[in-house]
Write an enzyme that holds these catalytic residues in place. Structure first.
Site, mmCIF file in Angstrom:
data_model
loop_
_atom_site.group_PDB
_atom_site.id
_atom_site.type_symbol
_atom_site.label_atom_id
_atom_site.label_comp_id
_atom_site.label_asym_id
_atom_site.label_seq_id
_atom_site.Cartn_x
_atom_site.Cartn_y
_atom_site.Cartn_z
ATOM 1 N N CYS A 3 60.937 69.619 36.810
ATOM 2 C CA CYS A 3 61.676 70.855 36.536
ATOM 3 C C CYS A 3 60.726 71.784 35.800
ATOM 4 O O CYS A 3 60.137 71.390 34.787
ATOM 5 C CB CYS A 3 62.915 70.546 35.690
ATOM 6 S SG CYS A 3 63.679 72.008 34.960
ATOM 7 N N CYS A 6 61.639 72.240 32.099
ATOM 8 C CA CYS A 6 61.344 71.019 31.332
ATOM 9 C C CYS A 6 59.839 70.922 31.080
ATOM 10 O O CYS A 6 59.412 70.517 29.994
ATOM 11 C CB CYS A 6 61.854 69.777 32.063
ATOM 12 S SG CYS A 6 63.651 69.545 31.963
ATOM 13 N N ASP A 29 59.668 85.995 29.616
ATOM 14 C CA ASP A 29 59.723 85.851 31.068
ATOM 15 C C ASP A 29 58.397 86.298 31.681
ATOM 16 O O ASP A 29 57.823 87.312 31.285
ATOM 17 C CB ASP A 29 60.888 86.682 31.636
ATOM 18 C CG ASP A 29 61.284 86.251 33.034
ATOM 19 O OD1 ASP A 29 62.370 85.671 33.193
ATOM 20 O OD2 ASP A 29 60.483 86.490 33.973
ATOM 21 N N HIS A 45 67.798 68.973 29.705
ATOM 22 C CA HIS A 45 67.954 69.511 31.063
ATOM 23 C C HIS A 45 69.434 69.597 31.427
ATOM 24 O O HIS A 45 70.081 68.581 31.689
ATOM 25 C CB HIS A 45 67.211 68.659 32.096
ATOM 26 C CG HIS A 45 67.343 69.215 33.480
ATOM 27 N ND1 HIS A 45 66.506 70.191 33.970
ATOM 28 C CD2 HIS A 45 68.259 68.987 34.452
ATOM 29 C CE1 HIS A 45 66.885 70.519 35.199
ATOM 30 N NE2 HIS A 45 67.956 69.799 35.517
ATOM 31 N N ASN A 84 72.347 83.457 35.323
ATOM 32 C CA ASN A 84 72.667 83.361 36.737
ATOM 33 C C ASN A 84 72.965 81.905 37.075
ATOM 34 O O ASN A 84 72.225 81.002 36.660
ATOM 35 C CB ASN A 84 71.484 83.863 37.580
ATOM 36 C CG ASN A 84 71.138 85.303 37.274
ATOM 37 O OD1 ASN A 84 72.018 86.145 37.133
ATOM 38 N ND2 ASN A 84 69.856 85.602 37.142
ATOM 39 N N GLY A 90 71.647 84.465 42.082
ATOM 40 C CA GLY A 90 70.263 84.778 41.753
ATOM 41 C C GLY A 90 69.556 83.763 40.887
ATOM 42 O O GLY A 90 68.466 84.041 40.364
ATOM 43 N N HIS A 97 69.462 78.672 31.486
ATOM 44 C CA HIS A 97 68.697 79.616 30.674
ATOM 45 C C HIS A 97 69.479 80.902 30.516
ATOM 46 O O HIS A 97 70.236 81.314 31.406
ATOM 47 C CB HIS A 97 67.320 79.908 31.284
ATOM 48 C CG HIS A 97 67.345 80.292 32.732
ATOM 49 N ND1 HIS A 97 67.473 79.353 33.742
ATOM 50 C CD2 HIS A 97 67.267 81.492 33.356
ATOM 51 C CE1 HIS A 97 67.453 79.968 34.911
ATOM 52 N NE2 HIS A 97 67.347 81.276 34.713
ATOM 53 N N HIS A 99 68.874 84.820 29.938
ATOM 54 C CA HIS A 99 67.962 85.962 29.892
ATOM 55 C C HIS A 99 68.414 86.870 28.750
ATOM 56 O O HIS A 99 69.611 87.168 28.626
ATOM 57 C CB HIS A 99 68.056 86.791 31.177
ATOM 58 C CG HIS A 99 67.644 86.092 32.427
ATOM 59 N ND1 HIS A 99 66.403 86.276 33.016
ATOM 60 C CD2 HIS A 99 68.312 85.232 33.236
ATOM 61 C CE1 HIS A 99 66.332 85.557 34.127
ATOM 62 N NE2 HIS A 99 67.473 84.923 34.287
HETATM 63 P P1 5GP Z 1 66.717 82.968 37.289
HETATM 64 O O1 5GP Z 1 66.127 83.632 38.507
HETATM 65 O O2 5GP Z 1 66.880 81.474 37.524
HETATM 66 O O3 5GP Z 1 67.936 83.615 36.737
HETATM 67 O O4 5GP Z 1 65.631 83.136 36.147
HETATM 68 C C1 5GP Z 1 64.422 82.449 36.159
HETATM 69 C C2 5GP Z 1 63.417 83.298 35.430
HETATM 70 O O5 5GP Z 1 62.292 82.492 35.151
HETATM 71 C C3 5GP Z 1 62.925 84.495 36.236
HETATM 72 O O6 5GP Z 1 63.216 85.697 35.523
HETATM 73 C C4 5GP Z 1 61.420 84.244 36.365
HETATM 74 O O7 5GP Z 1 60.650 85.422 36.250
HETATM 75 C C5 5GP Z 1 61.146 83.289 35.240
HETATM 76 N N1 5GP Z 1 60.040 82.389 35.494
HETATM 77 C C6 5GP Z 1 59.796 81.706 36.643
HETATM 78 N N2 5GP Z 1 58.688 80.942 36.502
HETATM 79 C C7 5GP Z 1 58.232 81.161 35.242
HETATM 80 C C8 5GP Z 1 57.110 80.657 34.512
HETATM 81 O O8 5GP Z 1 56.313 79.848 34.981
HETATM 82 N N3 5GP Z 1 56.953 81.129 33.242
HETATM 83 C C9 5GP Z 1 57.821 82.029 32.674
HETATM 84 N N4 5GP Z 1 57.561 82.416 31.414
HETATM 85 N N5 5GP Z 1 58.884 82.510 33.336
HETATM 86 C C10 5GP Z 1 59.088 82.081 34.596
HETATM 87 ZN ZN ZN Z 2 64.786 71.038 33.269
#
Ligand code: 5GP
Ligand code: ZN
Length: 111
Positions: A3, A6, A29, A45, A84, A90, A97, A99
């Site tokens: 993950c 994780c 992010d 997790h 999300n 999304g 998590h 945001h």
């Molecule tokens: P989701 O799309 O699941 O709501 O949010 C996942 C977030 O994780 C996205 O905003 C994406 O930019 C961020 N993200 C994806 N991979 C990484 C990473 O390797 N490092 C960081 N800091 N953010 C990440």
């Molecule tokens: Zn995880």
């Protein structure tokens, strides 16, 4: 099971840390959608907001304490918290998590 978040908690994947304690990790992010955009995650997790139960919900409350504390420390009075859940909504990383977005005008409803 691998993950991404994780791996960020364990330090195997580097991140720009905002806050950490024994339960929660927060980091900026990689693809910011606002001038300030960081993520607050439980170290445990939990796949999504849809997987919160009476057994694991205390860490969710703690995430919101951390959000209030960190935004206060950053001087943010106006911000948005988003989680999300599921592909249609999304979610791209299946580890719960929140945001935290700030620093620009926000529209409603979100797209
Ligand atoms: P989701 O799309 O699941 O709501 O949010 C996942 C977030 O994780 C996205 O905003 C994406 O930019 C961020 N993200 C994806 N991979 C990484 C990473 O390797 N490092 C960081 N800091 N953010 C990440
Ligand atoms: Zn995880």
């Amino acid at each position: 099971m691998s993950c991404l978040f994780c791996s960020i908690v364990s330090g195997d994947v580097p991140s720009n840390k905002v806050y950490e304690d024994e339960l929660v990790y927060a980091f900026y992010d990689i693809d910011p959608q606002a001038p300030v955009h960081f993520l607050v995650i439980p170290k445990e997790h939990i796949p999504s907001a849809g997987a919160v139960t009476p057994e694991n919900s205390a860490v969710v409350a703690h995430c919101f304490e951390v959000i209030a504390q960190v935004t206060r420390q950053l001087g943010l009075t106006d911000f948005r918290v988003v989680s999300n859940c599921g592909l249609q909504a999304g979610q791209s990383v299946p580890h719960l998590h929140f945001h935290v977005l700030a620093g620009r005008d926000m529209t409603w409803p979100p797209g």
